[in-house]
Motif scaffolding. Structure first.
Motif, PDB file in Angstrom:
ATOM      1  N   THR A 247       4.192  -8.274  -7.529  1.00  0.00           N
ATOM      2  CA  THR A 247       3.052  -7.514  -8.040  1.00  0.00           C
ATOM      3  C   THR A 247       2.030  -7.244  -6.948  1.00  0.00           C
ATOM      4  O   THR A 247       1.466  -6.145  -6.852  1.00  0.00           O
ATOM      5  CB  THR A 247       2.389  -8.273  -9.205  1.00  0.00           C
ATOM      6  N   ALA A 248       1.774  -8.255  -6.109  1.00  0.00           N
ATOM      7  CA  ALA A 248       0.825  -8.073  -5.008  1.00  0.00           C
ATOM      8  C   ALA A 248       1.302  -7.034  -4.010  1.00  0.00           C
ATOM      9  O   ALA A 248       0.494  -6.310  -3.418  1.00  0.00           O
ATOM     10  CB  ALA A 248       0.579  -9.410  -4.304  1.00  0.00           C
ATOM     11  N   MET A 249       2.616  -6.924  -3.830  1.00  0.00           N
ATOM     12  CA  MET A 249       3.150  -5.927  -2.901  1.00  0.00           C
ATOM     13  C   MET A 249       3.171  -4.533  -3.514  1.00  0.00           C
ATOM     14  O   MET A 249       3.081  -3.535  -2.791  1.00  0.00           O
ATOM     15  CB  MET A 249       4.562  -6.327  -2.473  1.00  0.00           C
ATOM     16  N   LEU A 250       3.293  -4.467  -4.845  1.00  0.00           N
ATOM     17  CA  LEU A 250       3.392  -3.162  -5.493  1.00  0.00           C
ATOM     18  C   LEU A 250       2.036  -2.470  -5.632  1.00  0.00           C
ATOM     19  O   LEU A 250       1.925  -1.261  -5.431  1.00  0.00           O
ATOM     20  CB  LEU A 250       4.027  -3.307  -6.880  1.00  0.00           C
ATOM     21  N   TRP A 251       1.008  -3.235  -5.983  1.00  0.00           N
ATOM     22  CA  TRP A 251      -0.285  -2.634  -6.278  1.00  0.00           C
ATOM     23  C   TRP A 251      -1.107  -2.430  -5.014  1.00  0.00           C
ATOM     24  O   TRP A 251      -1.118  -3.274  -4.128  1.00  0.00           O
ATOM     25  CB  TRP A 251      -1.068  -3.511  -7.261  1.00  0.00           C
ATOM     26  N   ASP A 252      -1.775  -1.304  -4.950  1.00  0.00           N
ATOM     27  CA  ASP A 252      -2.613  -0.948  -3.808  1.00  0.00           C
ATOM     28  C   ASP A 252      -4.085  -1.020  -4.206  1.00  0.00           C
ATOM     29  O   ASP A 252      -4.430  -0.899  -5.380  1.00  0.00           O
ATOM     30  CB  ASP A 252      -2.286   0.472  -3.312  1.00  0.00           C
ATOM     31  N   GLY A 253      -4.926  -1.209  -3.195  1.00  0.00           N
ATOM     32  CA  GLY A 253      -6.360  -1.225  -3.433  1.00  0.00           C
ATOM     33  C   GLY A 253      -6.957  -2.601  -3.284  1.00  0.00           C
ATOM     34  O   GLY A 253      -6.360  -3.605  -3.678  1.00  0.00           O
TER      35      GLY A 253
ATOM     36  N   SER B  55       4.430  -3.315 -14.286  1.00  0.00           N
ATOM     37  CA  SER B  55       3.523  -2.975 -13.188  1.00  0.00           C
ATOM     38  C   SER B  55       4.206  -2.077 -12.175  1.00  0.00           C
ATOM     39  O   SER B  55       3.600  -1.121 -11.672  1.00  0.00           O
ATOM     40  CB  SER B  55       3.020  -4.256 -12.512  1.00  0.00           C
ATOM     41  N   GLY B  56       5.468  -2.378 -11.874  1.00  0.00           N
ATOM     42  CA  GLY B  56       6.207  -1.522 -10.942  1.00  0.00           C
ATOM     43  C   GLY B  56       6.422  -0.133 -11.493  1.00  0.00           C
ATOM     44  O   GLY B  56       6.367   0.861 -10.743  1.00  0.00           O
ATOM     45  N   TRP B  57       6.630  -0.018 -12.800  1.00  0.00           N
ATOM     46  CA  TRP B  57       6.818   1.303 -13.409  1.00  0.00           C
ATOM     47  C   TRP B  57       5.521   2.093 -13.392  1.00  0.00           C
ATOM     48  O   TRP B  57       5.516   3.303 -13.137  1.00  0.00           O
ATOM     49  CB  TRP B  57       7.322   1.131 -14.829  1.00  0.00           C
ATOM     50  N   ILE B  58       4.409   1.407 -13.662  1.00  0.00           N
ATOM     51  CA  ILE B  58       3.110   2.092 -13.661  1.00  0.00           C
ATOM     52  C   ILE B  58       2.702   2.485 -12.247  1.00  0.00           C
ATOM     53  O   ILE B  58       2.198   3.598 -12.008  1.00  0.00           O
ATOM     54  CB  ILE B  58       2.032   1.202 -14.298  1.00  0.00           C
ATOM     55  N   ALA B  59       2.913   1.543 -11.285  1.00  0.00           N
ATOM     56  CA  ALA B  59       2.541   1.843  -9.904  1.00  0.00           C
ATOM     57  C   ALA B  59       3.349   2.952  -9.295  1.00  0.00           C
ATOM     58  O   ALA B  59       2.886   3.701  -8.471  1.00  0.00           O
ATOM     59  CB  ALA B  59       2.665   0.560  -9.057  1.00  0.00           C
TER      60      ALA B  59
END
Length: 252
Positions: A30-36, A248-252
């Motif tokens: 999750t930490a690798m997928l989400w930006d910001g 989360s990966g699908w949303i990101a």
């Protein structure tokens, strides 16, 4: 010592090793997928809450862990913030300039480093290496040679830390202190690291001899005396973490 298992009765201590490992891996993904920077800061706050009130980790220990990884995260933040191009200029000094996009990317990566390190530290501090080895062999059918290698690595980390403290104390008793200047400090640290590595090699040889004398690897299977208690909510939490990570990966 910083990187060492400490027995306890907290929520994370009662959590079985495999389910907790699955949640740890989901957090890393999750930490690798989400930006910001904002979302990374939120993940870091959740890790701090889990480590402090879920695992009983002291503020001092968390601060020492963050200070250790900050030696890499802070220089990376400065280098990225001053080199990544952007449009929203905040500060400019000659050819160097700080933009909002660069600061956001630098903060994102630096906080991500701290989150991953702190979550791994909380896992090590609340997970018995013997239980981890037993569960890897019994549940996941991992070859026990590989599983015991993981246990040995987790065991040798605090030994190396203690070895380094002993060497520094011995050098201070003899009047040796880190010299001033870059060349002198590099030379001092080179000798210090060499001494730690030589002592660690000696410990590895002693451990290998002890394991060979006890017949380690002579049989295809191993038996374990200790049985791990798996709470009902452990696997449920792991499945929930996997579902949240996939979403989360699908949303990101």
């Amino acid at each position: 010592m910083l990187i060492q298992y400490e027995p306890g009765d907290s929520l994370l201590h009662r959590w079985d090793p495999l389910s907790k490992l699955a949640v740890l891996m989901c957090l890393a993904v999750t930490a690798m997928l989400w930006d910001g920077t904002a979302i990374q800061g939120l993940l870091l706050v959740l890790c701090i809450i889990a480590a402090r009130w879920g695992g009983g980790m002291s503020w001092n220990r968390m601060f020492r862990g963050i200070k250790l990884i900050a030696a890499v995260a802070v220089p990376y933040f400065v280098l990225t913030a001053l080199t990544v191009p952007g449009h929203t200029v905040w500060l400019q000094w000659g050819p160097l300039r700080l933009t909002g996009e660069a600061a956001d990317q630098a903060g994102e990566m630096s906080i991500r480093m701290i989150t991953l390190f702190l979550s791994s530290l909380a896992y090590i501090a609340t997970t018995d290496p013997q239980e981890l080895v037993a569960e890897l062999v019994r549940k996941l059918r991992v070859p026990y040679r590989f599983a015991f290698g993981i246990s040995a690595a987790l065991t040798f980390l605090p030994l190396l830390e203690e070895e380094g403290k002993g060497i520094r104390a011995a050098q201070q008793v003899r009047g040796h202190r880190p010299p001033k200047g870059i060349n002198g400090r590099l030379s001092w640290w080179g000798k210090f690291i060499a001494a730690v590595l030589l002592n660690s090699l000696r410990r590895v040889q002693q451990t290998a001899g002890a394991m060979e004398s006890k017949g380690f690897g002579a049989y295809p299977g191993r038996t374990f005396r200790k049985k791990t208690k798996v709470p009902w909510w452990g696997p449920a939490a792991a499945v929930s973490a996997v579902i949240v990570t996939v979403a989360s990966g699908w949303i990101a």
